[in-house]
Design a protein around this motif. Structure first.
Motif, mmCIF file in Angstrom:
data_model
loop_
_atom_site.group_PDB
_atom_site.id
_atom_site.type_symbol
_atom_site.label_atom_id
_atom_site.label_comp_id
_atom_site.label_asym_id
_atom_site.label_seq_id
_atom_site.Cartn_x
_atom_site.Cartn_y
_atom_site.Cartn_z
ATOM 1 N N UNK A 68 24.734 -22.133 9.607
ATOM 2 C CA UNK A 68 24.461 -23.465 10.158
ATOM 3 C C UNK A 68 23.483 -24.234 9.261
ATOM 4 N N UNK A 69 22.894 -23.563 8.297
ATOM 5 C CA UNK A 69 21.911 -24.209 7.418
ATOM 6 C C UNK A 69 22.586 -25.067 6.364
ATOM 7 N N UNK A 70 21.773 -25.639 5.464
ATOM 8 C CA UNK A 70 22.318 -26.594 4.494
ATOM 9 C C UNK A 70 22.370 -26.035 3.078
ATOM 10 N N UNK A 71 22.118 -24.747 2.943
ATOM 11 C CA UNK A 71 22.088 -24.151 1.600
ATOM 12 C C UNK A 71 23.379 -23.348 1.364
ATOM 13 N N UNK A 72 24.347 -23.917 0.635
ATOM 14 C CA UNK A 72 25.633 -23.219 0.441
ATOM 15 C C UNK A 72 25.471 -21.870 -0.275
ATOM 16 N N UNK A 73 24.488 -21.771 -1.145
ATOM 17 C CA UNK A 73 24.292 -20.482 -1.846
ATOM 18 C C UNK A 73 23.827 -19.400 -0.879
ATOM 19 N N UNK A 74 22.917 -19.788 0.019
ATOM 20 C CA UNK A 74 22.427 -18.806 0.995
ATOM 21 C C UNK A 74 23.583 -18.361 1.897
ATOM 22 N N UNK A 75 24.413 -19.349 2.264
ATOM 23 C CA UNK A 75 25.572 -19.062 3.121
ATOM 24 C C UNK A 75 26.499 -18.059 2.419
ATOM 25 N N UNK A 76 26.791 -18.360 1.142
ATOM 26 C CA UNK A 76 27.718 -17.496 0.387
ATOM 27 C C UNK A 76 27.136 -16.084 0.241
ATOM 28 N N UNK A 77 25.863 -15.982 -0.016
ATOM 29 C CA UNK A 77 25.229 -14.658 -0.175
ATOM 30 C C UNK A 77 25.343 -13.874 1.131
ATOM 31 N N UNK A 78 25.164 -14.557 2.223
ATOM 32 C CA UNK A 78 25.237 -13.925 3.548
ATOM 33 C C UNK A 78 26.646 -13.374 3.794
ATOM 34 N N UNK A 79 27.659 -14.161 3.482
ATOM 35 C CA UNK A 79 29.045 -13.739 3.717
ATOM 36 C C UNK A 79 29.402 -12.552 2.829
ATOM 37 N N UNK A 80 28.921 -12.582 1.595
ATOM 38 C CA UNK A 80 29.238 -11.465 0.680
ATOM 39 C C UNK A 80 28.558 -10.175 1.141
ATOM 40 N N UNK A 81 27.360 -10.332 1.722
ATOM 41 C CA UNK A 81 26.653 -9.159 2.257
ATOM 42 C C UNK A 81 27.458 -8.513 3.385
ATOM 43 N N UNK A 82 28.010 -9.359 4.254
ATOM 44 C CA UNK A 82 28.809 -8.840 5.379
ATOM 45 C C UNK A 82 30.026 -8.079 4.848
ATOM 46 N N UNK A 83 30.696 -8.640 3.867
ATOM 47 C CA UNK A 83 31.888 -7.977 3.303
ATOM 48 C C UNK A 83 31.493 -6.653 2.666
ATOM 49 N N UNK A 84 30.335 -6.606 2.004
ATOM 50 C CA UNK A 84 29.947 -5.346 1.333
ATOM 51 C C UNK A 84 29.550 -4.283 2.361
ATOM 52 N N UNK A 85 28.932 -4.699 3.458
ATOM 53 C CA UNK A 85 28.596 -3.726 4.519
ATOM 54 C C UNK A 85 29.879 -3.180 5.133
#
Lengths: 92, 92, 92, 92
Positions: A68-85
């Motif tokens: 929901x935040x405005x930082x696309x890089x933070x968003x992308x990092x979060x999604x990649x973390x979920x996929x790696x877990x």
């Protein structure tokens, strides 16, 4: 993490650690290998439940605020973390 | 189980129990959920190695003597146990 | 492998292959990702059952005759194969 | 789902289905059980990769729009779906 979830998770981790101590004694007392394997599988299953509680908590907090935040890089990092877990959990 | 294997397995179990104690502290100190999940996955992987050591020991001792023995019921029970451990380990 | 087991296993494999064809269509028709994931998980579970049937058959045939046989090298190779299949199945 | 991802996933699913057809022939020709198990494990691993691609796509599309959207119920349903997929994938 709210207090109820934290207490629940720490109790489960403490219980798993205690369970492993008991399994150590089974090994020292030459218990039947299959019985020992089954006890370890029970600990693995208990740890799996803790991981799911942690993931659920993470989704409802950090993932939601990042997406929901405005930082696309933070968003992308979060999604990649979920996929790696997800990937790691399947290779266990 | 020979002494070397027993010591190896008990050390790994003690290490896993200690690791869980450390993870408990991470939860109490509000560590990042994904970091906690990864630490738990490391413990699960360590326990998986112990299970494989136990299975290997079991195959070389109880399974071999039962299959080479003269009691077909004992042999059948042993084989069914192996299949059930294999089934259970896949559902973790 | 007896004929009944062989027919059972080949039917399950054919059914899994057909199921994958259906999932391919779901992807082409832009079905909801979670629904597709669940269908794939159903195929994975079906394949897991086939692996267990194969293991059971293997234990009752090749493993039993090798362990009851007089060639210790063949016996050892058989036991190591079982451990490696157990290890691999857990990393899926 | 963009066309590149769709084509990639459908090709992987078609390849897995074809692989299963080949494994069927192995069973009919009485191939060694452990070899068959290993081939099935390869298909399971390939399907796991497809699931991860689907999850990644889902995170970047439906999950992101639901979490950034204004409907808390839709958001909650999406998060619960992710947890259930994570739970299911670990029990395979």
């Amino acid at each position: 993490m709210d207090d109820v979830t934290r207490r629940n998770i720490t109790q489960r981790l403490a219980s798993a650690a205690g369970h492993l101590k008991g399994i150590e004694r089974m090994v020292q007392e030459d218990a039947y290998c299959i019985d020992i394997i089954r006890q370890i599988q029970a600990v693995q299953a208990a740890l799996q439940k803790v991981n799911i509680m942690l993931l659920d908590n993470h989704l409802h907090t950090c993932v939601t605020s990042a997406i929901r935040g405005d930082d696309p890089d933070e968003r992308e990092a979060m999604l990649q973390e979920l996929t790696s877990v997800f990937t790691m959990s399947n290779s266990l």
